[in-house]
Design a protein around this motif. Structure first.
Motif, short mmCIF file in Angstrom:
data_model
loop_
_atom_site.label_atom_id
_atom_site.label_comp_id
_atom_site.label_asym_id
_atom_site.label_seq_id
_atom_site.Cartn_x
_atom_site.Cartn_y
_atom_site.Cartn_z
N GLU A 269 -16.89 14.78 4.82
CA GLU A 269 -15.89 15.07 3.90
C GLU A 269 -14.44 14.38 4.65
N THR A 270 -13.90 13.41 3.89
CA THR A 270 -12.64 12.69 4.40
C THR A 270 -11.54 12.72 3.34
N LEU A 271 -10.26 13.28 4.12
CA LEU A 271 -9.15 13.25 3.69
C LEU A 271 -8.11 11.95 3.78
N ILE A 272 -7.71 11.22 3.02
CA ILE A 272 -7.18 9.81 2.89
C ILE A 272 -5.58 10.40 2.73
N ILE A 273 -4.61 9.83 3.58
CA ILE A 273 -3.16 10.33 3.54
C ILE A 273 -2.51 9.01 3.43
N TRP A 274 -1.46 8.68 2.38
CA TRP A 274 -0.76 7.48 2.38
C TRP A 274 0.49 7.64 1.77
N GLY A 275 1.36 6.72 2.24
CA GLY A 275 2.70 6.85 1.90
C GLY A 275 2.96 5.88 0.62
N ASP A 276 3.65 6.59 -0.53
CA ASP A 276 3.65 5.39 -1.50
C ASP A 276 4.59 4.27 -1.44
N ARG A 277 5.18 4.26 -0.47
CA ARG A 277 6.39 3.04 0.19
C ARG A 277 5.93 2.54 1.25
N ASP A 278 4.25 2.37 1.79
CA ASP A 278 3.74 1.78 2.75
C ASP A 278 4.02 0.19 2.48
N ASN A 279 4.73 -0.34 3.64
CA ASN A 279 4.89 -2.02 3.42
C ASN A 279 4.12 -2.56 4.42
N VAL A 280 3.17 -1.93 5.21
CA VAL A 280 2.21 -2.68 5.95
C VAL A 280 0.71 -2.78 5.21
N PHE A 281 0.37 -1.29 4.84
CA PHE A 281 -1.05 -1.47 4.22
C PHE A 281 -0.66 -0.73 2.90
N PRO A 282 -0.47 -1.58 1.55
CA PRO A 282 -0.07 -1.36 0.51
C PRO A 282 -0.93 -0.13 -0.10
#
Length: 328
Positions: free
Chosen positions: A270-283
């Motif tokens: 099981e994998t949780l992916i966390i991301w910022g909606d303003r990521d300017n490195v990896f969109p």
């Protein structure tokens, strides 16, 4: 119980004084090219880690490779083990300042320094994330870990992914933060060479205060951590990052030049992916790509008003999501 608490406070201060004295003396005698200012900051960061029950540990895997960890002083069996793999911007002591306090209450923490960061290094020529993963896994075996969950951020996400792939029985759950693991050749070209009007590798390995400010501003969305820091101080930090510069460049070049694997593995955990909606490195599109690749065993959490360095922009949210996912 009361006496133990009273005793722990002076013990901590005595330990702090001794650590400062020891590091100052060793730093003055042999600084290895690292500015004293940077060493002083690392001393206090180390004290913060120690206060939350972590200790440094160096392991010689063989006569070629040495790995360094921050490990739980007291491994409690009523708490699960969590291995946290840092990104490209610095070693674990710099990147997990906002995590060790809250997460050490819920987990036995193990924080490796990847090769060519901190005190980890190798004479081997392999610069792949697979080799990094193998070294961390071997170090964890030497520390006696048989079952654990993984957290990896940015470049550390690549390493954590490979660790989960090679250890399907040992790794229970995986948390991937801001890591463009399944990017395409076109996306690599756009992100590294076209987006910034210059070679992105020059930004990842800053050679001037201006480059360092650009890197931080690309990573952190909510505020500017370096706004009031003079260039004179930033030059010291740039100088400190030049250690193993050639090897770090080779690490990134390996990621950029290797041909995409059409049979890239799908994790069984099981994998949780966390991301910022303003990521300017990896969109954000890379987060959706990773979720589609992993399938129904994955879950994506998007944090609003958060950049690439989600651990800095939104540490409380990252910590809460990590705890709720791993502990459930």
């Amino acid at each position: 119980m009361a006496w133990s608490k009273l005793w722990s406070l002076p013990s901590f201060y005595l330990l702090s004084i001794w650590a400062i004295y020891k590091h100052l003396v060793s730093g003055l005698v042999q600084s290895n090219g690292v500015p004293i200012l940077v060493k002083l900051i690392e001393i206090f960061l180390g004290l913060h880690f120690r206060f939350h029950g972590l200790s440094p540990c160096t392991i010689d895997l063989d006569d070629q490779t040495t790995t360094h960890f921050w490990t739980a002083n007291h491994r409690r069996f009523d708490k699960p083990d969590l291995v946290m793999v840092h990104g490209y911007g610095g070693n674990s002591i710099w990147q997990f300042l906002g995590q060790v306090g809250p997460l050490s209450k819920a987990f036995n923490l193990y924080l490796p320094d990847l090769l060519f960061f901190g005190k980890s290094h190798t004479k081997q020529s392999d610069r792949s994330e697979v080799f990094q993963a193998k070294c961390v896994v071997e170090g964890l075996k030497r520390l006696g870990l048989n079952r654990f969950s993984l957290y990896g951020i940015s470049y550390g996400g690549y390493v954590a992914y490979r660790m989960a792939e090679m250890c399907p029985e040992e790794v229970e759950k995986v948390v991937i933060v801001s890591s463009g693991i399944v990017w395409t050749e076109d996306q690599k070209e756009e992100l590294i060479y076209r987006k910034y009007g210059r070679n992105g590798l020059e930004i990842l390995l800053p050679e001037s205060p201006r480059d360092l400010r650009l890197l931080v501003n690309l990573s952190v969305y909510k505020f500017d951590p370096l706004k009031w820091v003079p260039d004179l101080v930033l030059r010291k930090f740039v100088q400190a990052t030049k250690e193993y510069r050639k090897e770090k460049l080779e690490m990134v070049e390996h990621l950029l030049t290797k041909t995409p694997d059409s049979n890239f593995p799908i994790l069984t955990q099981e994998t949780l992916i966390i991301w910022g909606d303003r990521d300017n490195v990896f969109p954000l599109c890379l987060a959706y790509q990773l979720q589609r690749h992993l399938g129904p065993k994955s879950k994506l959490e998007i944090i609003k008003d958060t950049g690439h360095a989600a651990n800095i922009d939104s540490p409380e949210m990252v910590n809460a999501l990590t705890k709720s996912f791993v502990l459930k």
